[in-house]
Design an enzyme around this catalytic site. Structure first.
Site, PDB file in Angstrom:
ATOM      1  N   SER A   1       1.328  -1.567  -0.040  1.00  0.00           N
ATOM      2  CA  SER A   1       0.439  -0.071  -0.018  1.00  0.00           C
ATOM      3  C   SER A   1       1.111   1.149  -0.117  1.00  0.00           C
ATOM      4  CB  SER A   1      -1.445  -0.123   0.822  1.00  0.00           C
ATOM      5  OG  SER A   1       0.084   0.523   2.201  1.00  0.00           O
ATOM      6  N   ASP A   2       2.042   1.132   0.398  1.00  0.00           N
ATOM      7  CA  ASP A   2       3.174   2.172   0.871  1.00  0.00           C
ATOM      8  C   ASP A   2       3.135   2.769  -0.237  1.00  0.00           C
ATOM      9  OD1 ASP A   2       3.351   3.487   3.167  1.00  0.00           O
ATOM     10  OD2 ASP A   2       4.072   1.241   3.478  1.00  0.00           O
ATOM     11  N   ALA A   3       3.577   1.474  -1.498  1.00  0.00           N
ATOM     12  CA  ALA A   3       4.871   2.219  -2.867  1.00  0.00           C
ATOM     13  C   ALA A   3       3.755   2.267  -3.616  1.00  0.00           C
ATOM     14  CB  ALA A   3       5.202   0.158  -3.407  1.00  0.00           C
TER      15      ALA A   3
ATOM     16  N   GLY B   1       2.415   5.598  -3.797  1.00  0.00           N
ATOM     17  CA  GLY B   1       3.535   6.200  -3.986  1.00  0.00           C
ATOM     18  C   GLY B   1       3.352   6.461  -5.664  1.00  0.00           C
TER      19      GLY B   1
END
Length: 410
Positions: free
Chosen positions: A179-181, A184
């Site tokens: 979810s971070d990647a 981004g």
């Protein structure tokens, strides 16, 4: 060298992974990304484990110049300045930077930008053409907008953990912080789209990116809401609901992943397995039946793969143009020639130790024919560009900057 975003100034207020991932991609496209950190605390990843330096990698700093691997990866191609945004002087300086900037991005918790007085309304009053991107766990609207989230909570919240793993297993997250990647990447995509819109209309705007939205948007391509009606377990392991066979299978010396997406591929695979007898089996030749009876299909395939070495299978399947891959360990991946041919494994430089470190970083994943996307410089020393940025963009003298440093503003 002229790059796609050359001349674009990005003020980067982000921390950890999601926001730095977005600005890393922008930096690779040529944007001047200026990391702005608190002079008292700095970037939390700069000196957090695991570390890399002259003595190798470790969970403990082996020399004073060791730096965090995450920082060395995510800060490449960026500049570093420090500024106390909680002070009135620091905020005034920031607003002067905003006047000269194109983009501001943060991944603060909901409400933090408002409390600091650097929300979109405040910034657009200073620079109406500014593009402001806010990246949060759940977005700036909705009942859960004020909740704090990390990748684990987002993967749990949107249901990915309920889909990952085997049917009889416990909930498990994906092996990397997806979810971070992904958020981004979406944030960078949104910023580039907004820059294009501004080029055509002259209008700035705000961008609201939610980690949960981004992960759900990609996950929900699968009809997971229909699995129960279809009689399928929500956890499919390595299988996929639309194809069969589609799994990883044990070989004599490891595992191989393979799949047949069409009946033509399935017929070719049956020939390779010397199971032409199944060509006359109405069930085995029906994709819907195979999906509903994956166990029987996998049994046929695994009986064959288990008698052969991975490389033997790979050679044969590649000749037959049946999609496959060995299940590589990370050590195998680091020796995979394809990634080096594509410049996807890059050395990392520790700017404090002035040395290349053992850890590696990913290269830029998009290849352009006419413009180069690359991280032109290693991660900076924390605060390395403060003086240069304040001189050039705010037009302060060295004496004025010395006074600000003495006050702890920069």
């Amino acid at each position: 060298m002229q790059k796609i975003l050359s001349g674009t100034v990005v003020l980067d207020l982000t921390r950890f992974f999601s926001g730095p991932q977005a600005t890393l991609l922008l930096a690779g496209l040529g944007a001047e990304v200026i990391k702005i950190d608190d002079p008292k605390t700095g970037d939390p990843t700069a000196f957090s484990p695991p570390f890399a330096g002259q003595e190798g990698v470790s969970f403990f700093r082996q020399t004073p110049d060791d730096m965090g691997i995450a920082y060395l990866k995510r800060a490449r191609g960026k500049k570093s300045a420090t500024l106390d945004l909680k002070s009135s002087e620091g905020k005034q300086l920031f607003m002067k930077l905003v006047e000269r900037a194109d983009v501001v991005i943060d991944n603060f918790s909901a409400g933090v930008a408002d409390r600091l007085g650097i929300d979109y309304a405040s910034l657009s009053a200073v620079n109406p053409k500014i593009i402001y991107c806010s990246l949060t766990g759940y977005g700036s609207t909705g009942a859960d907008r004020d909740l704090k989230a990390y990748d684990l909570m987002v993967q749990a919240g949107v249901g990915l953990m309920s889909l990952t793993g085997h049917a009889d297993g416990e909930p498990v997250k994906a092996g990397s912080p997806l979810s971070d990647a992904i958020s981004g990447v979406f944030a960078a995509y949104g910023i580039v789209a907004a820059l294009f819109h501004r080029l055509r209309t002259g209008q700035g705007q705000s961008i609201d990116v939610s980690m949960a939205d981004c992960l759900f948007a990609l996950m929900f391509d699968e009809p997971v809401d229909c699995y129960t009606q279809l009689g399928l377990e929500h956890r499919q392991g390595n299988r996929i609901m639309r194809f069969s066979p589609f799994n990883s299978y044990r070989t004599k010396d490891g595992f191989i992943a393979l799949g047949a997406a069409t009946n033509s591929e399935w017929k070719t695979l049956l020939g390779a397995m010397a199971r032409e007898d199944l060509l006359n089996d109405g069930n085995m030749m029906n994709l819907g039946w195979r999906i509903a009876h994956n166990r029987e299909v996998d049994q046929v395939v695994s009986e064959w793969t288990g008698t052969r070495a991975t490389e033997e299978l790979r050679t044969l399947l590649n000749e037959l143009k049946i999609p496959n891959s060995p299940v590589r360990t990370i050590a195998d991946v680091m020796d995979w020639r394809q990634l080096y041919d594509r410049d996807m494994i890059q050395p990392l430089w520790n700017p404090m130790a002035q040395t290349e470190v053992l850890a590696k970083g990913p290269g830029y994943p998009i290849k352009f024919s006419n413009t180069k996307a690359i991280y032109d410089s290693p991660a900076p020393r924390p605060g390395e560009h403060s003086r240069e940025i304040l001189r050039r963009l705010v037009e302060l003298s060295d004496e004025e900057i010395d006074l600000l440093e003495a006050k702890g503003i920069t």
